[in-house]
Design an enzyme around this catalytic site. Structure first.
Site: not given
Length: 457
Positions: A125, A223, A257, A438
């Site tokens: 994406n 993630e 996301c 992160e």
């Protein structure tokens, strides 16, 4: 360097992954022994080269992924540049811990060293954006890497390969392997000499990564997806809230996301919000990605388009109302683009919280809008899904903003805004949205091992 009109990429096998491991292993001692200042200089040079190629990379990213050129030009490629610059700077400012035990005459301090070979798997994406978000901190900390971009969007990773040598990245420090998950990804994840895996993508793939890596006790940062709520209280500033929530719902065709897919609106303003939101959504233009006036481009693939449409049909079969978008409005495209994977941003209402459209990640330009009455009620409903990545809260009541943010089961909470990132702070989700964080400190900790040294004096 120029972006291709058509591209074919190699589908590698296990032997090529093995060759990448050999190259990374050979390069590791020399790269790890370079000072942070030397590694920082290399990252800065790479950032400069990416920035000089911004337009070519943006054009290629759009052609490969379907996003608008304008979005790639404004977000994806600049953020890729920023990723290298940010970690090139942050690597110079980490400090270690030190404490002294006078009663036994001992000094204790900590040392961080790179883990070794980092396996990095990035999604389709935000191809270059998320690939560089992994590569930059990994090599800044002194690791060598083997990176696997999505087989659906590998072009900008291929283009970046040409810039690595030019920037002075030594051979073997960054190895990019192209191919599918079952062939290349699994070989990378299960390799005993790759002690660390950073993955961004779907929950089923993350489950497979966990299974394959478990016998080797690898460090994992996963993630995953989200089913992100926006909570809009009656005192929200609708002039700011409506356009921002349209953007948070449909940016990049909803293929982020962090996109908003459940919108909870307090009953007193529900009708007014819905009227404004639908009107603003209909103003979003779906068009050819190269069209400067297009708000949205095409979805990633025919299969994904069919999946997204199936959720809308499911909602309709359950008695929900489709207020605008798919099946309601007409999509107007030039003749040469009518076979593309385009769809209109779609707003669904009169839908139950138990619906799969309210529970599962659709990952497309679809959002559901429902009313609520009380603060306690909406917190419970917002937390009722398995995901916990991001949320937004809209209110002018400062106390309420802090109360709700604390109670939401989300790794990130934006209040009266969306997608404003501070790279020094942790990024990641709760529950099925993944494990690990992160960011400046968190990425550095993940890509290094810590040891405690005790000296008796």
């Amino acid at each position: 360097m120029s972006e291709p009109d058509e591209a074919s990429l190699p589908v590698l096998q296990v032997m090529e992954v093995e060759a990448a491991v050999e190259a990374a292993r050979a390069a590791f001692p020399g790269w790890a022994n370079r000072s942070p200042q030397e590694r920082s200089q290399v990252l800065h040079r790479l950032a400069d080269l990416l920035e000089q190629s911004l337009e070519e990379l943006a054009q290629a990213e759009s052609k490969d992924q379907g996003k608008t050129v304008a979005l790639a030009r404004a977000m994806d490629i600049p953020r890729s540049v920023q990723n290298f610059r940010f970690f090139a700077s942050s690597i110079l400012h980490h400090t270690s811990e030190c404490t002294q035990m006078d009663h036994v005459g001992c000094l204790h301090y900590t040392v961080r060293t790179p883990v070794g070979i980092a396996g990095l798997i990035s999604p389709w994406n935000l191809p270059l954006y998320l690939l560089t978000w992994k590569i930059a901190p990994a090599i800044a900390a002194g690791n060598t890497v083997i990176a696997k971009p999505s087989e659906l969007t590998s072009v900008t990773a291929w283009m970046m390969c040409k810039l690595l040598e030019k920037a002075g990245v030594p051979p073997g420090v960054v190895n990019i392997v192209f191919g599918t998950g079952p062939r290349v990804g699994e070989a990378l994840v299960s390799h005993p000499e790759v002690p660390l895996i950073s993955f961004t993508g779907s929950q089923p793939t993350a489950e497979r990564i966990t299974q394959l890596s478990a016998p080797h006790f690898k460090k994992l940062c996963l993630e995953l997806g989200g089913k992100n709520p926006a909570i809009i209280f009656e005192d929200a500033n609708l002039e700011e809230c409506v356009p921002t929530t349209v953007r948070s719902s449909f940016a990049n065709q909803g293929e982020i996301c962090l996109c908003t897919s459940r919108i909870f609106v307090q009953k007193r303003i529900y009708s007014e919000f819905l009227k404004r939101f639908v009107a603003a959504t209909r103003m979003w233009k779906v068009g050819i990605p190269s069209d400067p006036s297009a708000s949205m481009g095409a979805l990633i693939s025919k299969t994904h388009l069919e999946k997204v449409r199936s959720y809308i049909e499911r909602a309709r079969a359950e008695g929900a109302r489709i207020l605008c978008g798919e099946g309601v409005d007409t999509l107007s495209l030039p003749p040469g683009n009518r076979g593309g994977y385009f769809m209109l941003p779609t707003v669904i209402t009169d839908i139950k919280d138990e619906s799969r459209c309210m529970k599962e990640e659709i990952f497309g330009p679809v959002t559901c809008v429902v009313p609520f009455e009380s603060e306690e009620e909406v917190i419970e409903r917002a937390n009722s899904v398995k995901y916990g990545l991001a949320a937004t809260v809209w209110s002018s009541n400062v106390g309420r903003v802090h109360r709700v943010a604390k109670k939401l089961q989300s790794g990130l909470v934006w209040t009266n805004c969306w997608l404003i990132r501070e790279l020094n702070l942790p990024f990641g989700g709760m529950k099925s949205s993944g494990i690990g964080r992160e960011g400046a400190k968190d990425s550095y900790n993940f890509f290094t091992e810590i040891k405690t040294v005790t000296v008796k004096h």
